[in-house]
Design an enzyme around this catalytic site. Structure first.
Site, PDB file in Angstrom:
ATOM      1  CE1 TYR A   1      26.201  -6.487 -70.745  1.00  0.00           C
ATOM      2  CE2 TYR A   1      25.135  -6.102 -72.852  1.00  0.00           C
ATOM      3  CZ  TYR A   1      25.124  -6.025 -71.474  1.00  0.00           C
ATOM      4  OH  TYR A   1      24.032  -5.483 -70.834  1.00  0.00           O
TER       5      TYR A   1
ATOM      6  CB  SER B   1      16.825  -9.916 -66.812  1.00  0.00           C
ATOM      7  OG  SER B   1      18.190 -10.013 -67.114  1.00  0.00           O
TER       8      SER B   1
ATOM      9  CG  LEU C   1      11.691 -13.857 -70.839  1.00  0.00           C
ATOM     10  CD1 LEU C   1      12.053 -14.637 -72.090  1.00  0.00           C
ATOM     11  CD2 LEU C   1      10.214 -14.036 -70.510  1.00  0.00           C
ATOM     12  N   GLY C   2      13.584 -13.182 -66.318  1.00  0.00           N
ATOM     13  CA  GLY C   2      14.296 -13.667 -65.133  1.00  0.00           C
ATOM     14  C   GLY C   2      15.534 -14.479 -65.465  1.00  0.00           C
ATOM     15  NE  ARG C   3      20.299 -11.779 -63.958  1.00  0.00           N
ATOM     16  CZ  ARG C   3      20.901 -10.804 -64.640  1.00  0.00           C
ATOM     17  NH1 ARG C   3      21.398 -11.069 -65.821  1.00  0.00           N
ATOM     18  NH2 ARG C   3      21.014  -9.586 -64.145  1.00  0.00           N
TER      19      ARG C   3
END
Length: 330
Positions: A57, A206, A208-210
């Site tokens: 990252y 993820s 929250l689905g990105r």
């Protein structure tokens, strides 16, 4: 903060953790370090113990950010990082995997230095290297445990078969994979079942689905020019429109219950098993507070069934990664 155990024999952690990737990478440039550090400190105040990062990252800048934010606070955190997913400055969008034993020993030293600590609580292999037997990689990771540099081992986006092979070499305490209402792969590929069978904690990233399941995204134009999601199949063209129609239905259910769509989506993940510890990511305190409130949200059997009917496995339009990145999911 409610707690959960990462596997029957694993550590007790906050019921949700904090994914830190977006504070430094992938979703937009010009990150606000002051707000990111305030969000990390707020997470500690709210009782969140699991912080998740990776050397890729940035690369490296997210670990360095956490190192600065956690100075003097290290004992409050169950700190997890990952290695083995490689990006090059020449081709920042390209991905490779490196699970060679010598790289394991090199990577941990860099992460410890950037995070300002002498050990990690959890160290994941970020992606399985198809050129290196998993037994060799995990064998080298086990040496880090013996040396006191790592407490627990994990895998990320590994298959059920790979998990079982790794687990025979050394106890794997956590497996991290994408899992949410619109990414139900771990249910279909046997990974969730393998985790239950082996006593391995499951860490959905993820959840929250990105950001898509929050209901806040209405158009691909909402993304910054450098946002990773502009190039993700699920966020493009007709796929975006079809997926948005599903999210609108989730938003209707959330409104009827008097909660945010993100809270409903997180509560669904939490309801899938006590061995799941999701790590929703955010870089702002206001969204962190909303996510933490989801821990107290109970869903009835009828509500869970309704969400399953809206988002059955496989209904999301488009792949969750490009074909190049998906080849590293094994």
């Amino acid at each position: 903060m409610k707690t959960r155990r990462l596997g029957p024999q694993g550590p007790s952690l906050s019921a949700i953790g904090l994914g830190c990737m977006g504070m430094s990478d992938f979703y937009t440039t010009g990150a606000d370090e002051r707000e990111a550090i305030a969000t990390l400190h707020r997470a500690l105040d709210l009782g969140i113990s699991l912080f998740d990062t990776a050397d890729v990252y940035g690369p490296h800048s997210n670990e360095a950010l956490l190192g600065r934010a956690l100075k003097g606070k290290r004992e409050q955190v169950f700190l997890a990082s990952k290695f083995g997913l490689v990006r090059t400055p020449e081709q920042p969008a390209s991905r490779g995997a490196n699970g060679r034993p010598e790289y394991v020993r090199q990577a941990i030293e860099g992460s410890l230095a950037r995070l300002g600590t002498d050990h990690l609580d959890l160290y994941y292999l970020h992606r399985v290297d198809p050129q290196v037997p998993i037994e060799e990689t995990v064998g080298a990771m086990a040496e880090l445990v013996q040396a006191g540099k790592v407490r627990y081992l994990g895998l990320s986006e590994a298959s059920a078969e790979t998990l079982e092979r790794a687990h025979r070499v050394h106890t794997i305490s956590a497996l991290q994979s994408e899992y949410s209402l619109w990414t139900r792969d771990p249910e279909e590929n046997g990974v969730l079942a393998a985790c239950r069978r082996l006593g391995v904690g499951f860490v959905p990233y993820s959840p929250l689905g990105r950001g898509f399941l929050t209901g806040a995204l209405k158009s691909p134009a909402d993304f910054a020019a450098d946002d990773y999601r502009r190039f993700s199949p699920r966020f493009q063209g007709e796929n975006f429109a079809r997926n948005l129609a599903l999210v609108d239905k989730v938003a209707e259910l959330a409104a009827a219950k008097g909660v945010k769509p993100a809270q409903l989506a997180l509560a669904w993940v939490l309801a899938q098993g006590e061995h799941l510890v999701p790590i929703p990511g955010t870089k702002q305190r206001k969204y962190l507070d909303e996510n933490v409130a989801a821990v107290e949200l109970s869903l009835s059997a009828a509500e869970l069934a309704e969400l399953d009917a809206i988002f059955p496995a496989g209904i999301a339009a488009g792949g969750r990664y490009s074909a190049e990145v998906m080849r590293l999911v094994q």
